[in-house]
Design an enzyme around this catalytic site. Sequence first.
Site, short mmCIF file in Angstrom:
data_model
loop_
_atom_site.label_atom_id
_atom_site.label_comp_id
_atom_site.label_asym_id
_atom_site.label_seq_id
_atom_site.Cartn_x
_atom_site.Cartn_y
_atom_site.Cartn_z
N GLU A 124 0.94 -1.24 0.09
CA GLU A 124 0.00 0.10 -0.16
C GLU A 124 0.86 1.43 -0.07
O GLU A 124 0.36 2.47 0.27
CB GLU A 124 -0.96 -0.11 1.33
CG GLU A 124 -1.98 -1.17 1.17
CD GLU A 124 -2.76 -1.19 2.39
OE1 GLU A 124 -3.55 -0.20 2.54
OE2 GLU A 124 -2.65 -2.11 3.18
N SER A 170 -7.11 -2.33 2.43
CA SER A 170 -7.30 -1.93 1.29
C SER A 170 -7.92 -2.78 0.16
O SER A 170 -7.61 -2.74 -1.18
CB SER A 170 -6.17 -1.07 0.62
OG SER A 170 -5.60 0.14 1.43
N TYR A 200 -9.10 3.63 -4.64
CA TYR A 200 -8.19 4.75 -5.07
C TYR A 200 -7.94 5.35 -6.26
O TYR A 200 -7.42 6.21 -6.59
CB TYR A 200 -6.68 4.04 -4.40
CG TYR A 200 -6.79 3.41 -3.16
CD1 TYR A 200 -6.92 4.59 -1.96
CD2 TYR A 200 -6.62 2.46 -2.61
CE1 TYR A 200 -7.02 4.13 -0.63
CE2 TYR A 200 -6.63 2.05 -1.41
CZ TYR A 200 -6.69 2.91 -0.34
OH TYR A 200 -6.99 2.74 1.12
N ARG A 203 -12.17 3.24 11.20
CA ARG A 203 -13.04 2.95 10.41
C ARG A 203 -13.44 1.72 10.30
O ARG A 203 -12.58 0.82 9.91
CB ARG A 203 -12.70 3.58 8.96
CG ARG A 203 -14.08 3.97 8.32
CD ARG A 203 -13.65 4.31 6.87
NE ARG A 203 -13.37 2.87 6.01
CZ ARG A 203 -12.20 2.41 5.12
NH1 ARG A 203 -11.33 3.37 5.22
NH2 ARG A 203 -12.47 1.66 4.66
N ASP A 256 -15.78 -1.39 8.74
CA ASP A 256 -16.48 -1.85 7.53
C ASP A 256 -17.48 -3.26 7.59
O ASP A 256 -17.17 -3.84 8.57
CB ASP A 256 -15.49 -2.20 6.34
CG ASP A 256 -14.55 -1.28 6.26
OD1 ASP A 256 -15.01 -0.18 6.01
OD2 ASP A 256 -13.37 -1.71 5.59
N GLU A 280 -14.32 -5.75 9.37
CA GLU A 280 -12.83 -5.43 10.00
C GLU A 280 -12.79 -3.88 10.62
O GLU A 280 -13.72 -3.15 10.13
CB GLU A 280 -11.68 -5.52 8.95
CG GLU A 280 -11.71 -4.64 7.73
CD GLU A 280 -10.80 -5.01 6.60
OE1 GLU A 280 -9.80 -5.50 7.01
OE2 GLU A 280 -10.98 -4.33 5.62
N ASN A 296 -10.12 -0.45 10.49
CA ASN A 296 -9.01 -0.10 9.99
C ASN A 296 -8.71 0.98 11.05
O ASN A 296 -9.10 2.19 11.20
CB ASN A 296 -9.39 0.53 8.56
CG ASN A 296 -10.16 -0.32 7.57
OD1 ASN A 296 -9.40 -0.81 6.58
ND2 ASN A 296 -11.27 -0.29 7.52
N GLY A 350 -7.52 5.45 5.09
CA GLY A 350 -7.02 6.35 4.11
C GLY A 350 -7.26 7.82 4.22
O GLY A 350 -8.82 8.09 4.60
#
Length: 304
Positions: free
Chosen positions: A15, A141, A210, A249, A251, A265, A267, A271
Amino acid sequence: MTRHVAVLMGGWSVEREVSLSSGTACAKALESVGFRVTRIDVQRDIAQVLADLRPDVAFNALHGRFGEDGLIQGVLEILRIPYTHSGVLASALAIRKDKAKLVAAAAGVPVAHGIVVSRFEAAKEHVLQPPYVLKPINEGSSVGVVIVKQGREHPPQEIAREDWPCGDTLLAESFIRGRELTCAVMGGKSLGVTEIRASTGEFYDYDAKYTKGGSIHICPAQILPKIYQQIEECALTAHQAIGCRGVSRSDFRYDDETDTLVWLEVNTQPGMTETSLVPELAAHAGMNFGELVKWMVEDASLDR
């Protein structure tokens, strides 16, 4: 006195490019709100670089291994440089999707059925009844994620390639149809829920995340109020149970037809690019990008 912030970015994970984008955006925003900023493209001499530089705060904009798994956090603890985001334990736990799921489930968060498998085993035969998802156990990601569709006769073969970059251990999970949803937590409070729809392809993969225009973000998510609230509560519960700090964050997937919600999960280093979700959610909550990164620097500490 103007505080000196070292923005850590780049590194050597898969990443790297995303981290450089996140770091550049955050560095510009920090300068715009009055901080003195040094941009550091992290290499393996980072401990010496930081020891010589002695910034007041390290803003961690790294993604993936080393930056998100507790290792750079340990370096910063040893050097006694306050840093943003989660600490050593929470970072190490969150990056291991299987272990984080166990902790979240024990705290009452609904998770998808899953098992840990070798990628070679998963290439020989179906490890779950299709449809299911195979994902690297410690990447972010959506790197290396493979969806095995219903009716597929043979297991995926790309995971057995010699040049497979994502490790030998995978998490296999039952595939939950429906909406892709995400919820940011900042300082113990939810920033709201966004629904994500990939513009092309079938799920919110690396390119959708992205590439400009690769996804559509619906913020706030147009879902039933009770589901919206449940997602916020689950994101906060997971954040606290895993021991996250600063901004995280979570998901989720939600199937309207079966009323099934699962947490996927958390994060710990979400990002921070122009297409990223956390800045959008912060804006929805009334905080612009400069205010967001300023809060993160002011929240920085040791022993996180």
